[in-house]
Write a protein that holds these residues in place. Structure first.
Motif, PDB file in Angstrom:
ATOM      1  N   TRP A  21       0.826  -1.200   0.000  1.00  0.00           N
ATOM      2  CA  TRP A  21       0.000   0.000   0.000  1.00  0.00           C
ATOM      3  C   TRP A  21       0.866   1.257   0.000  1.00  0.00           C
ATOM      4  O   TRP A  21       0.614   2.192  -0.765  1.00  0.00           O
ATOM      5  CB  TRP A  21      -0.935  -0.026   1.220  1.00  0.00           C
ATOM      6  CG  TRP A  21      -1.865   1.132   1.281  1.00  0.00           C
ATOM      7  CD1 TRP A  21      -3.031   1.298   0.581  1.00  0.00           C
ATOM      8  CD2 TRP A  21      -1.722   2.313   2.078  1.00  0.00           C
ATOM      9  NE1 TRP A  21      -3.614   2.500   0.910  1.00  0.00           N
ATOM     10  CE2 TRP A  21      -2.838   3.147   1.818  1.00  0.00           C
ATOM     11  CE3 TRP A  21      -0.760   2.732   2.987  1.00  0.00           C
ATOM     12  CZ2 TRP A  21      -3.003   4.371   2.442  1.00  0.00           C
ATOM     13  CZ3 TRP A  21      -0.931   3.962   3.608  1.00  0.00           C
ATOM     14  CH2 TRP A  21      -2.040   4.761   3.330  1.00  0.00           C
ATOM     15  N   GLY A  24       2.407   1.803  -3.377  1.00  0.00           N
ATOM     16  CA  GLY A  24       1.408   2.325  -4.303  1.00  0.00           C
ATOM     17  C   GLY A  24       1.127   3.794  -4.053  1.00  0.00           C
ATOM     18  O   GLY A  24       0.963   4.580  -4.997  1.00  0.00           O
ATOM     19  N   MET A  25       1.059   4.197  -2.791  1.00  0.00           N
ATOM     20  CA  MET A  25       0.829   5.600  -2.446  1.00  0.00           C
ATOM     21  C   MET A  25       1.966   6.463  -2.975  1.00  0.00           C
ATOM     22  O   MET A  25       1.740   7.549  -3.513  1.00  0.00           O
ATOM     23  CB  MET A  25       0.727   5.770  -0.923  1.00  0.00           C
ATOM     24  CG  MET A  25      -0.533   5.241  -0.317  1.00  0.00           C
ATOM     25  SD  MET A  25      -1.945   6.308  -0.557  1.00  0.00           S
ATOM     26  CE  MET A  25      -1.516   7.652   0.526  1.00  0.00           C
ATOM     27  N   PHE A  28       1.722   6.746  -6.837  1.00  0.00           N
ATOM     28  CA  PHE A  28       0.637   7.650  -7.222  1.00  0.00           C
ATOM     29  C   PHE A  28       1.028   9.102  -6.975  1.00  0.00           C
ATOM     30  O   PHE A  28       0.833   9.967  -7.837  1.00  0.00           O
ATOM     31  CB  PHE A  28      -0.654   7.315  -6.467  1.00  0.00           C
ATOM     32  CG  PHE A  28      -1.736   8.317  -6.708  1.00  0.00           C
ATOM     33  CD1 PHE A  28      -2.441   8.307  -7.891  1.00  0.00           C
ATOM     34  CD2 PHE A  28      -2.008   9.295  -5.773  1.00  0.00           C
ATOM     35  CE1 PHE A  28      -3.414   9.266  -8.142  1.00  0.00           C
ATOM     36  CE2 PHE A  28      -2.976  10.252  -6.005  1.00  0.00           C
ATOM     37  CZ  PHE A  28      -3.691  10.236  -7.195  1.00  0.00           C
ATOM     38  N   CYS A  60      -2.672  14.200  -1.654  1.00  0.00           N
ATOM     39  CA  CYS A  60      -2.382  13.109  -2.593  1.00  0.00           C
ATOM     40  C   CYS A  60      -0.933  13.186  -3.076  1.00  0.00           C
ATOM     41  O   CYS A  60      -0.241  12.166  -3.141  1.00  0.00           O
ATOM     42  CB  CYS A  60      -3.332  13.165  -3.784  1.00  0.00           C
ATOM     43  SG  CYS A  60      -5.026  12.669  -3.444  1.00  0.00           S
ATOM     44  N   GLN A  66      -5.068   8.797  -0.651  1.00  0.00           N
ATOM     45  CA  GLN A  66      -5.377   8.272  -1.972  1.00  0.00           C
ATOM     46  C   GLN A  66      -6.662   8.937  -2.445  1.00  0.00           C
ATOM     47  O   GLN A  66      -7.527   9.263  -1.634  1.00  0.00           O
ATOM     48  CB  GLN A  66      -5.607   6.753  -1.917  1.00  0.00           C
ATOM     49  CG  GLN A  66      -4.343   5.950  -1.838  1.00  0.00           C
ATOM     50  CD  GLN A  66      -3.753   5.655  -3.202  1.00  0.00           C
ATOM     51  OE1 GLN A  66      -3.675   6.528  -4.063  1.00  0.00           O
ATOM     52  NE2 GLN A  66      -3.288   4.454  -3.381  1.00  0.00           N
ATOM     53  N   LEU A  72     -10.046   9.814  -8.891  1.00  0.00           N
ATOM     54  CA  LEU A  72      -9.050   9.108  -9.697  1.00  0.00           C
ATOM     55  C   LEU A  72      -9.416   9.162 -11.177  1.00  0.00           C
ATOM     56  O   LEU A  72      -8.570   9.449 -12.025  1.00  0.00           O
ATOM     57  CB  LEU A  72      -8.925   7.664  -9.217  1.00  0.00           C
ATOM     58  CG  LEU A  72      -7.898   6.801  -9.931  1.00  0.00           C
ATOM     59  CD1 LEU A  72      -6.492   7.347  -9.715  1.00  0.00           C
ATOM     60  CD2 LEU A  72      -7.997   5.359  -9.434  1.00  0.00           C
ATOM     61  N   THR A  83      -6.200   4.954 -15.201  1.00  0.00           N
ATOM     62  CA  THR A  83      -6.179   4.919 -13.744  1.00  0.00           C
ATOM     63  C   THR A  83      -5.105   3.943 -13.276  1.00  0.00           C
ATOM     64  O   THR A  83      -4.452   4.183 -12.252  1.00  0.00           O
ATOM     65  CB  THR A  83      -7.550   4.524 -13.164  1.00  0.00           C
ATOM     66  OG1 THR A  83      -7.965   3.286 -13.727  1.00  0.00           O
ATOM     67  CG2 THR A  83      -8.589   5.595 -13.461  1.00  0.00           C
ATOM     68  N   ASP A  84      -4.913   2.863 -14.011  1.00  0.00           N
ATOM     69  CA  ASP A  84      -3.858   1.905 -13.657  1.00  0.00           C
ATOM     70  C   ASP A  84      -2.485   2.552 -13.695  1.00  0.00           C
ATOM     71  O   ASP A  84      -1.633   2.279 -12.843  1.00  0.00           O
ATOM     72  CB  ASP A  84      -3.875   0.691 -14.587  1.00  0.00           C
ATOM     73  CG  ASP A  84      -4.975  -0.295 -14.254  1.00  0.00           C
ATOM     74  OD1 ASP A  84      -5.665  -0.107 -13.220  1.00  0.00           O
ATOM     75  OD2 ASP A  84      -5.150  -1.260 -15.025  1.00  0.00           O
ATOM     76  N   LEU A  87      -2.043   4.683 -10.583  1.00  0.00           N
ATOM     77  CA  LEU A  87      -1.885   3.856  -9.379  1.00  0.00           C
ATOM     78  C   LEU A  87      -0.617   3.023  -9.389  1.00  0.00           C
ATOM     79  O   LEU A  87      -0.324   2.330  -8.425  1.00  0.00           O
ATOM     80  CB  LEU A  87      -3.102   2.951  -9.207  1.00  0.00           C
ATOM     81  CG  LEU A  87      -4.409   3.684  -8.942  1.00  0.00           C
ATOM     82  CD1 LEU A  87      -5.582   2.698  -8.975  1.00  0.00           C
ATOM     83  CD2 LEU A  87      -4.356   4.424  -7.613  1.00  0.00           C
TER      84      LEU A  87
END
Length: 91
Positions: A21, A24-25, A28, A60, A66, A72, A83-84, A87
């Motif tokens: 997580w 990923g944060m 992004f 963000c 997120q 998003l 969006t992928d 992220l």
């Protein structure tokens, strides 16, 4: 013994989930800021265009928050990316 093993496995799985997580944060946050700067926009200008509160965008970009699904999609649509991609699920 089984209870202790179960507790250890649960703890390890939770640690792995947190690490994924956080990664990923970070991805992004980096991509959002990079795309914004490539467009030459301030946070306020981006906020006005995508109709997302400037403070939310700031959080963000700092990796503190997120976006929700709607936010998003609005960001991806504006920057013409998936969006992928935002992220970090694709390059």
């Amino acid at each position: 013994m089984n209870n202790l093993l179960g507790t250890i496995i649960f703890f390890v799985v939770k640690c792995i989930q947190i690490m994924i997580w956080e990664k990923g944060m970070k991805i992004f946050a980096e991509r959002l800021k990079s795309l914004r700067l490539e467009e030459g926009l301030s946070l306020r200008e981006l906020s006005d265009v995508v109709k997302i509160n400037k403070d939310i965008l700031s959080r963000c970009e700092r990796g503190v928050r997120q976006p929700n699904g709607d936010e998003l999609v609005r960001l991806a649509t504006f920057f013409k990316v998936t969006t992928d991609y935002l992220l970090g699920l694709e390059d």
